[in-house]
Design a protein around this motif. Structure first.
Motif: not given
Lengths: 247, 285, 322
Positions: A176-181
């Protein structure tokens, strides 16, 4: 400036939930909002996106005063939100859920354009193959992704993420952090409430700290962690302190 | 004129206690499980017929019969809850509304087959009481007293007994109560039983002075809705006071306008209170 | 979405169309009378479903719009010699306007509070009309027999009424489907699932609900006018029967709420069952009780309704059963 909050106060009966909160959020940034449980983080979100009207203070969104506007008006001006307690529309399919965001978001798409947009948003959060399922049948991690897809499909300028990482395992968190970036990469500004410190420190450009409805610190992630007031605020919550100091 | 007004008002207020008692039952059920019991009216009617049968066939004093009716009302409420309500308690509102309405249909259907829809009447009188210009049939006075007694008993039960306290806990927060080990299914059934018990008793009291049919519960059910909203849904004491208010209005209005306008005023008030003060006229906020 | 390509779009319309056509071809008065009642309930339940099924708001006041609209339309055609078609439209329009005004106030209430308010509205409307002299007070209004003459006598007037009802029913089914498969309808269903979340996504819930309430109230007004014209009179007791509202709810529930076909199937099943019970020697006296037991079983064990159950059980047929 994307968002300016000045002197916002909110009371519920005798409870002072927010006291004179002011901050600014620049375009294209990720701002983390942290604080102990019950500090008023979700209330601040509710005031920012029009679910509650503050007793005092102003919320300026992209130069326009949106204080007191109903939440649907705020949504149409380009502010989207993913809830902490996931609220999928259970009897609709995953794709229909996301289409609601696209139809009624900033661009107000037609049904057929919304279907295309929904598929894009679902691909972005990695849910595309579940599009035809009923939203009620998803697991927690998938529901969190669905919340984000709904918000993204609105093509907002600003997105409010309320604890999208809570209850997820480490590999899900990384994804999800990747998605947020990726979302920031699209030029969307992000304001996120998060308890997972590592994550906040990792992705945030700046961090706000709320305690008992008062903003006690604002600054770069490292500045905030070193702030003695912040450490004290967290001492009331041993688990959080451990996490904070464990960084 | 004044004498007439006073005696009409007294009549209304005395009746108001009985309306209130029926509404207390409805309000209790709502307060504990947020269910609107659409079988309330037929239960009131069954209370009337229960008293009637015990009086006529059993030769029992109607007021003694009431105690038996109360017991049957309690058991009957348990039954309705177990069969029709428990399973749909957490489903959308429409389900509980229609489930209790289905019970309504069953009761009215069976009741019509057994008792027909022709009026029945308990031939019973205690004479009447005269105070100055006011004449009050004693049966109404006793009915009002009975309503007060039953409400008081409910309050003592809710505040001073273990199951009563459990009911209040479940009404306040069912999940938390369950975590503390309160068997919520039994408590919900008990609350439903008490609610129907009060409805049946109210019906029994009414049957001592008005003729009735199996359909007679309907108007009282509607009045109970109005009263509950006036007094604040889920607030049993408020319901008793709401009953007095409605009874008083019914006593007063006919002196100012044709009696056929009474329901217009009642239901107009009902809608206004719902809109502007949904916690009831007595509610805090 | 190319709605007209969906088989689920054509099936309900074709069914109603064929049904009316068969009655017209048969040309029997008794068949027409039976079909009139049945079709009236199909239209009532379907119009109620536009509010109930799509937004989740439970209204016990649907019959108010049947009563008030019907009264108004009947008033125009009996006292002011309006043409039946125009009077029916006017009745529907009055209902729609009233619903719009009422909706702005009452739709702020949620869940059971809204349901209770609609019970109050129904009772208040009945009591008001009983006292309203232009509408004949408690005795109601009658249509002069001469009024039927302009349609070529009573017999032809009754056939015309049936045809208009048929058209109205087709219109309800069409509107019901179009709403469901529109952007607007998607917003409504978002409201049904979670109103606050829908608003955060940008759905203008207050306006959307009011519009839906208005649409759903228009048809009962039209149908009421036709029904009272067919009967030749209108009186308050007839026009505002709370149990007719509840029966409409039952029909929607039986067939499956939120589906176009659901209320149609529900109405036909309910009326069929009632007809059977009323004429059966065993159940005649207990028809209401038996219907109640049946309803209870459905609510407890098949909450999605008949059509909803089939859809859930056999996903393949979904596109045929909308």
């Amino acid at each position: 400036m994307m968002l300016q909050v000045t002197g916002v106060s909110k009371r519920f009966g005798g409870l002072q939930a927010l006291t004179d909160v002011s901050f600014e959020l620049a375009e294209g940034k990720i701002m983390g909002l942290i604080g102990p449980n019950g500090a008023g983080k979700t209330t601040l979100f509710n005031v920012v996106n029009g679910v509650f009207e503050p007793e005092e203070g102003k919320v300026i969104f992209r130069g326009e005063d949106i204080t007191g506007l109903p939440s649907y008006e705020v949504a149409r001006r380009g502010m989207a939100r993913a809830h902490q307690v996931v609220r999928p529309l259970h009897e609709l399919t995953v794709r229909e859920n996301v289409m609601v965001g696209a139809c009624y978001g900033r661009e107000g798409l037609s049904l057929s354009a919304a279907a295309v947009r929904a598929d894009e948003a679902l691909s972005q959060v990695g849910l595309i193959e579940r599009g035809h399922m009923l939203a009620g049948s998803l697991n927690v991690a998938q529901k969190k992704r669905l919340e984000m897809a709904r918000a993204l499909a609105a093509r907002p300028y600003l997105i409010l993420l309320d604890e999208v990482l809570a209850g997820l395992n480490p590999s899900e968190i990384d994804a999800i952090l990747d998605t947020i970036r990726g979302i920031r990469g699209q030029g969307i500004t992000i304001l996120m409430i998060e308890h997972v410190m590592q994550a906040v420190m990792n992705v945030s450009d700046r961090v706000l700290v709320l305690d008992y409805g008062v903003l006690i610190a604002e600054g770069l992630p490292q500045e905030v962690v070193d702030n003695p007031q912040v450490i004290e605020a967290y001492l009331g919550d041993p688990e959080m302190t451990a996490r904070l100091l464990g960084e | 004129m004044l004498g007439q007004l006073l005696s009409s008002l007294t009549d209304g207020l005395l009746l108001g206690f009985v309306y209130g008692l029926a509404a207390v039952g409805l309000s209790l059920i709502w307060g504990v499980m947020t269910v609107i019991n659409l079988a309330h009216g037929p239960v009131i009617a069954l209370g009337m017929f229960g008293t009637y049968l015990l009086f006529l066939k059993g030769g029992c004093n109607p007021y003694l019969a009431l105690l038996a009716v109360a017991g049957m009302g309690l058991v009957f409420g348990f039954l309705i809850y177990g069969v029709a309500v428990h399973r749909v308690l957490n489903a959308p509102h429409l389900s509980t509304l229609l489930a209790t309405f289905a019970v309504n249909m069953i009761l009215i259907g069976v009741g019509t087959a057994v008792f027909t829809t022709s009026p029945h009447n308990i031939d019973f009188s205690l004479g009447s009481l005269e105070v100055g210009p006011i004449t009050v049939p004693a049966t109404r006075l006793v009915a009002a007293l009975g309503a007060i007694l039953f409400t008081a008993a409910l309050y003592l039960f809710l505040y001073f007994t273990r199951p009563g306290k459990a009911i209040r806990a479940v009404a306040n927060n069912r999940k938390a109560a369950e975590l503390m080990g309160i068997p919520s299914a039994w408590i919900l059934a008990l609350s439903f039983g008490l609610g129907t018990m009060l409805a049946a008793v109210a019906g029994g009291l009414i049957s001592t002075f008005f003729p009735f049919t199996i359909l007679s519960g309907g108007p009282y059910e509607l009045k109970s809705f109005v009263i509950c909203v006036l007094g604040g849904l889920g607030n049993p004491l408020g319901a008793l006071i709401g009953g007095l208010l409605l009874g008083g209005l019914e006593g007063l209005i006919p002196t100012f306008m044709p009696v056929s306008w009474v329901p217009v005023v009642e239901f107009g008030l009902f809608i206004l209170v719902l809109l502007f003060k949904p916690s009831g006229l007595l509610g805090a906020k | 979405m190319r709605t007209w390509k969906l088989p689920g779009f054509w099936i309900p319309l074709a069914l109603v169309f064929a049904w009316g056509l068969i009655i017209l071809i048969m040309g029997q008065d008794t068949a027409r009378e039976t079909a009139f009642t049945l079709m009236m309930f199909v239209a009532m339940a379907s119009s109620l479903n536009i509010l109930l099924g799509y937004t989740g708001y439970v209204s016990f006041g649907h019959i108010v719009f049947f009563g008030l609209g019907g009264y108004f339309g009947f008033f125009l055609l009996s006292q002011h010699d309006w043409n039946l078609f125009l009077a029916a439209i006017a009745g529907g329009a009055l209902s729609a306007v009233l619903a719009g005004l009422l909706g702005m106030a009452v739709l702020r209430l949620r869940g059971a509070y809204f349901a209770l308010a609609t019970i109050g509205i129904n009772e208040a409307a009945r009591a008001f009309v009983s006292n309203f002299e232009p509408f004949g007070g408690a005795t109601g209004l009658f249509v002069n027999f001469a009024a039927y003459e302009r349609y070529g006598g009573a017999g032809k007037a009754l056939w015309l009424t049936f045809i208009l009802l048929w058209v109205a029913t087709l219109a309800v089914v069409l509107v019901s489907f179009l709403v469901k498969h529109s952007r607007f309808g998607l917003g409504l269903m978002a409201i049904r699932e979670d109103e606050d979340a829908a608003m955060v996504m940008g759905v203008k819930a207050p306006r959307a609900k009011t519009i839906t309430f208005t649409i759903s109230a228009f048809f009962p007004g039209v149908i009421g006018t036709l029904y009272f014209f067919k009967n030749g009179n209108v009186e308050p007791g007839d026009a505002f029967q709370l149990h007719m509202s509840i029966e409409s709810l039952v029909m929607v529930m039986l067939g499956g709420q939120g589906l176009v076909l659901g209320p149609m199937v529900g109405a036909v099943t309910y009326q069929g069952l009632r007809g059977y019970l009323l004429t059966s020697p065993i159940f005649k006296d207990l028809h209401l009780a038996v219907a109640g037991v049946f309803l209870l079983l459905i609510i407890l064990f098949v909450p999605a309704g008949a059509v909803g159950w089939v859809r859930g059980r056999f996903p393949r047929v979904r596109r045929f059963l909308e």
